[in-house]
Write a protein that holds these residues in place. Structure first.
Motif, PDB file in Angstrom:
ATOM      1  N   ALA A  45       0.878  -1.401   0.037  1.00  0.00           N
ATOM      2  CA  ALA A  45       0.209   0.049   0.163  1.00  0.00           C
ATOM      3  C   ALA A  45       1.019   1.316   0.213  1.00  0.00           C
ATOM      4  CB  ALA A  45      -0.842  -0.125   1.254  1.00  0.00           C
ATOM      5  N   LEU A  46       1.917   1.031   0.895  1.00  0.00           N
ATOM      6  CA  LEU A  46       2.921   2.240   0.926  1.00  0.00           C
ATOM      7  C   LEU A  46       3.630   2.688  -0.524  1.00  0.00           C
ATOM      8  CD1 LEU A  46       4.010   4.473   2.928  1.00  0.00           C
ATOM      9  CD2 LEU A  46       5.684   2.967   3.469  1.00  0.00           C
ATOM     10  N   ARG A  47       3.868   1.622  -1.146  1.00  0.00           N
ATOM     11  CA  ARG A  47       4.500   1.974  -2.602  1.00  0.00           C
ATOM     12  C   ARG A  47       3.364   2.587  -3.583  1.00  0.00           C
ATOM     13  NH1 ARG A  47       6.474  -3.413  -2.139  1.00  0.00           N
ATOM     14  NH2 ARG A  47       4.648  -4.358  -3.729  1.00  0.00           N
ATOM     15  N   ILE A  48       2.087   2.382  -3.287  1.00  0.00           N
ATOM     16  CA  ILE A  48       1.194   2.981  -4.149  1.00  0.00           C
ATOM     17  C   ILE A  48       0.809   4.490  -3.802  1.00  0.00           C
ATOM     18  CG2 ILE A  48      -1.204   3.091  -4.868  1.00  0.00           C
ATOM     19  CD1 ILE A  48      -1.078  -0.059  -4.618  1.00  0.00           C
ATOM     20  N   LEU A  49       0.795   4.544  -2.445  1.00  0.00           N
ATOM     21  CA  LEU A  49       0.345   5.666  -1.935  1.00  0.00           C
ATOM     22  C   LEU A  49       1.565   6.851  -1.087  1.00  0.00           C
ATOM     23  CD1 LEU A  49      -2.441   4.225   0.381  1.00  0.00           C
ATOM     24  CD2 LEU A  49      -2.966   5.909  -1.760  1.00  0.00           C
ATOM     25  N   HIS A  50       2.435   6.273  -1.060  1.00  0.00           N
ATOM     26  CA  HIS A  50       3.661   7.027  -0.778  1.00  0.00           C
ATOM     27  C   HIS A  50       3.620   7.786   0.540  1.00  0.00           C
ATOM     28  CE1 HIS A  50       5.137   6.143  -4.735  1.00  0.00           C
ATOM     29  NE2 HIS A  50       3.967   7.024  -5.415  1.00  0.00           N
ATOM     30  N   LYS A  51       2.514   7.565   1.216  1.00  0.00           N
ATOM     31  CA  LYS A  51       2.255   8.275   2.766  1.00  0.00           C
ATOM     32  C   LYS A  51       1.908   7.215   3.781  1.00  0.00           C
ATOM     33  CE  LYS A  51       1.498  12.935   1.109  1.00  0.00           C
ATOM     34  NZ  LYS A  51       0.733  14.023   1.178  1.00  0.00           N
ATOM     35  N   ARG A  52       2.566   7.263   4.983  1.00  0.00           N
ATOM     36  CA  ARG A  52       2.408   5.972   5.726  1.00  0.00           C
ATOM     37  C   ARG A  52       0.963   6.142   6.250  1.00  0.00           C
ATOM     38  NH1 ARG A  52       6.406   3.226   7.849  1.00  0.00           N
ATOM     39  NH2 ARG A  52       5.017   2.526   9.610  1.00  0.00           N
ATOM     40  N   GLU A  53       0.426   7.421   6.629  1.00  0.00           N
ATOM     41  CA  GLU A  53      -0.982   7.527   7.153  1.00  0.00           C
ATOM     42  C   GLU A  53      -2.065   7.113   5.969  1.00  0.00           C
ATOM     43  OE1 GLU A  53      -3.472  11.516   7.818  1.00  0.00           O
ATOM     44  OE2 GLU A  53      -1.716  11.465   8.917  1.00  0.00           O
ATOM     45  N   LEU A  54      -1.854   7.379   4.952  1.00  0.00           N
ATOM     46  CA  LEU A  54      -2.702   6.918   3.885  1.00  0.00           C
ATOM     47  C   LEU A  54      -2.665   5.438   3.640  1.00  0.00           C
ATOM     48  CD1 LEU A  54      -2.339   9.478   1.237  1.00  0.00           C
ATOM     49  CD2 LEU A  54      -4.191   9.619   2.791  1.00  0.00           C
ATOM     50  N   ALA A  55      -1.382   4.824   3.823  1.00  0.00           N
ATOM     51  CA  ALA A  55      -1.074   3.364   3.754  1.00  0.00           C
ATOM     52  C   ALA A  55      -1.910   2.485   4.958  1.00  0.00           C
ATOM     53  CB  ALA A  55       0.161   2.956   3.598  1.00  0.00           C
ATOM     54  N   GLU A  56      -1.727   3.405   6.338  1.00  0.00           N
ATOM     55  CA  GLU A  56      -2.454   2.680   7.345  1.00  0.00           C
ATOM     56  C   GLU A  56      -3.769   2.626   7.098  1.00  0.00           C
ATOM     57  OE1 GLU A  56      -0.658   5.211  10.212  1.00  0.00           O
ATOM     58  OE2 GLU A  56       1.406   4.056  10.271  1.00  0.00           O
ATOM     59  N   GLU A  57      -4.313   3.839   6.546  1.00  0.00           N
ATOM     60  CA  GLU A  57      -5.858   3.732   6.419  1.00  0.00           C
ATOM     61  C   GLU A  57      -6.392   2.752   5.585  1.00  0.00           C
ATOM     62  OE1 GLU A  57      -9.175   6.933   4.408  1.00  0.00           O
ATOM     63  OE2 GLU A  57      -7.118   7.814   5.552  1.00  0.00           O
ATOM     64  N   VAL A  58      -5.548   2.538   4.323  1.00  0.00           N
ATOM     65  CA  VAL A  58      -6.065   1.522   3.741  1.00  0.00           C
ATOM     66  C   VAL A  58      -5.809   0.212   4.165  1.00  0.00           C
ATOM     67  CG1 VAL A  58      -5.288   0.409   1.195  1.00  0.00           C
ATOM     68  CG2 VAL A  58      -5.735   2.875   1.301  1.00  0.00           C
ATOM     69  N   LEU A  59      -4.747   0.037   4.812  1.00  0.00           N
ATOM     70  CA  LEU A  59      -4.593  -1.372   5.152  1.00  0.00           C
ATOM     71  C   LEU A  59      -5.799  -1.413   6.248  1.00  0.00           C
ATOM     72  CD1 LEU A  59      -2.408  -3.623   5.284  1.00  0.00           C
ATOM     73  CD2 LEU A  59      -1.787  -2.618   7.471  1.00  0.00           C
ATOM     74  N   GLN A  60      -6.034  -0.725   7.141  1.00  0.00           N
ATOM     75  CA  GLN A  60      -7.489  -0.907   7.899  1.00  0.00           C
ATOM     76  C   GLN A  60      -8.809  -1.285   7.125  1.00  0.00           C
ATOM     77  OE1 GLN A  60      -7.794   2.245  10.870  1.00  0.00           O
ATOM     78  NE2 GLN A  60      -9.844   1.258  11.544  1.00  0.00           N
ATOM     79  N   GLU A  61      -8.908  -0.521   6.445  1.00  0.00           N
ATOM     80  CA  GLU A  61     -10.134  -0.721   5.638  1.00  0.00           C
ATOM     81  C   GLU A  61     -10.143  -2.138   4.839  1.00  0.00           C
ATOM     82  OE1 GLU A  61     -10.511   2.539   2.786  1.00  0.00           O
ATOM     83  OE2 GLU A  61     -11.024   3.952   4.375  1.00  0.00           O
ATOM     84  N   SER A  62      -8.839  -2.441   4.489  1.00  0.00           N
ATOM     85  CA  SER A  62      -8.587  -3.675   3.678  1.00  0.00           C
ATOM     86  C   SER A  62      -8.951  -4.765   4.631  1.00  0.00           C
ATOM     87  CB  SER A  62      -7.120  -3.745   2.892  1.00  0.00           C
ATOM     88  OG  SER A  62      -7.158  -2.806   2.153  1.00  0.00           O
ATOM     89  N   TYR A  63      -8.398  -4.815   5.598  1.00  0.00           N
ATOM     90  CA  TYR A  63      -8.651  -5.779   6.677  1.00  0.00           C
ATOM     91  C   TYR A  63     -10.145  -6.198   7.269  1.00  0.00           C
ATOM     92  CZ  TYR A  63      -3.917  -7.865   6.788  1.00  0.00           C
ATOM     93  OH  TYR A  63      -2.650  -8.297   6.725  1.00  0.00           O
ATOM     94  N   VAL A  64     -10.744  -4.953   6.990  1.00  0.00           N
ATOM     95  CA  VAL A  64     -12.303  -5.130   7.469  1.00  0.00           C
ATOM     96  C   VAL A  64     -12.908  -5.625   6.254  1.00  0.00           C
ATOM     97  CG1 VAL A  64     -14.286  -3.556   7.756  1.00  0.00           C
ATOM     98  CG2 VAL A  64     -12.317  -3.062   8.915  1.00  0.00           C
ATOM     99  N   ASN A  65     -12.440  -5.186   5.120  1.00  0.00           N
ATOM    100  CA  ASN A  65     -13.034  -5.867   3.798  1.00  0.00           C
ATOM    101  C   ASN A  65     -12.760  -7.387   3.846  1.00  0.00           C
ATOM    102  OD1 ASN A  65     -13.990  -6.639   1.325  1.00  0.00           O
ATOM    103  ND2 ASN A  65     -13.022  -4.671   0.358  1.00  0.00           N
ATOM    104  N   ILE A  66     -11.616  -8.021   4.272  1.00  0.00           N
ATOM    105  CA  ILE A  66     -11.131  -9.289   4.442  1.00  0.00           C
ATOM    106  C   ILE A  66     -11.968 -10.183   5.326  1.00  0.00           C
ATOM    107  CG2 ILE A  66      -9.109 -10.872   4.895  1.00  0.00           C
ATOM    108  CD1 ILE A  66      -7.089  -8.618   3.784  1.00  0.00           C
ATOM    109  N   TRP A  67     -12.131  -9.547   6.401  1.00  0.00           N
ATOM    110  CA  TRP A  67     -12.903 -10.180   7.386  1.00  0.00           C
ATOM    111  C   TRP A  67     -14.397 -10.357   6.836  1.00  0.00           C
ATOM    112  CZ3 TRP A  67     -12.926 -12.505  12.186  1.00  0.00           C
ATOM    113  CH2 TRP A  67     -14.068 -12.515  12.791  1.00  0.00           C
ATOM    114  N   ASN A  68     -14.888  -9.322   6.204  1.00  0.00           N
ATOM    115  CA  ASN A  68     -16.203  -9.364   5.713  1.00  0.00           C
ATOM    116  C   ASN A  68     -16.541 -10.276   4.431  1.00  0.00           C
ATOM    117  OD1 ASN A  68     -17.407  -7.624   7.682  1.00  0.00           O
ATOM    118  ND2 ASN A  68     -16.941  -5.780   6.686  1.00  0.00           N
TER     119      ASN A  68
END
Length: 197
Positions: A45-68
């Motif tokens: 995610a960081l390679r795509i977004l280049h910002k830790r904060e955005l990558a962290e946000e995407v990672l969190q949303e992705s794991y919610v998606n994975i759970w669901n």
């Protein structure tokens, strides 16, 4: 000793088993899945977004998606890591699209907007100079903020939008907007204090 191929096959099998358990809402399996994969997915995610904060946000949303969505995973279509990477990539691109459609606040023009917001109808020349200096200091500190923080703060304070209206404008969750504004204000306060000192 395992060859890379054997190790990779074992990892794939383990991830497949964890996803199957997550599909049954097994929280412990989800925790193990997160521990096994989060660092790789965060780096992606960081390679795509280049910002830790955005990558962290995407990672969190992705794991919610994975759970669901774990129940919809089909091993015949993709390896577990490939499936999860696709979710992260799609979330990252969605976020980039949302950010790309927002109003861009240019730091170079910011002092003019700040000055106009600070000025009243009757301002003495001395007061005008003081306001102008304050505006330039504020604009300089605002320009140092991350673009996303600057946009959220500008919409909230200079366009007088509520947090929920800012969230709607930026197409982001309200919680994210509140966090960005809070962090932006903290950084702004630090910057202005340093300039005064």
């Amino acid at each position: 000793m395992d060859t890379p191929l054997t190790q990779s096959t074992a990892d794939t099998r383990q991830l497949h088993d964890l996803l199957a358990a997550v599909a049954r809402q097994d929280a412990r399996a989800f925790h193990l899945l997160y521990q096994s994969t989060s660092s790789k997915l965060f780096s992606f995610a960081l390679r795509i977004l280049h910002k830790r904060e955005l990558a962290e946000e995407v990672l969190q949303e992705s794991y919610v998606n994975i759970w669901n969505s774990a129940a919809s995973y089909q091993s015949s279509l993709a390896a577990p890591m490939t499936w999860m990477t696709t979710i992260v990539r799609n979330r990252a691109f969605d976020l980039l699209r949302r950010l790309d459609h927002t109003v861009e606040i240019d730091g170079d023009d910011f002092d003019m907007h700040v000055l106009q917001a600070m000025e009243g109808e009757t301002v003495s020349p001395a007061r005008h100079l003081e306001l102008s200096q304050d505006a330039h200091a504020l604009a300089s500190c605002m320009a140092r903020l991350e673009n996303a923080h600057r946009q959220a703060m500008a919409l909230a304070f200079f366009h007088d939008l509520s947090h929920s209206e800012v969230a709607q404008q930026l197409r982001l969750p309200v919680g994210t907007v509140k966090t960005w504004i809070r962090r932006g204000l903290d950084k702004l306060r630090l910057c202005l204090n340093r300039r005064e000192a």
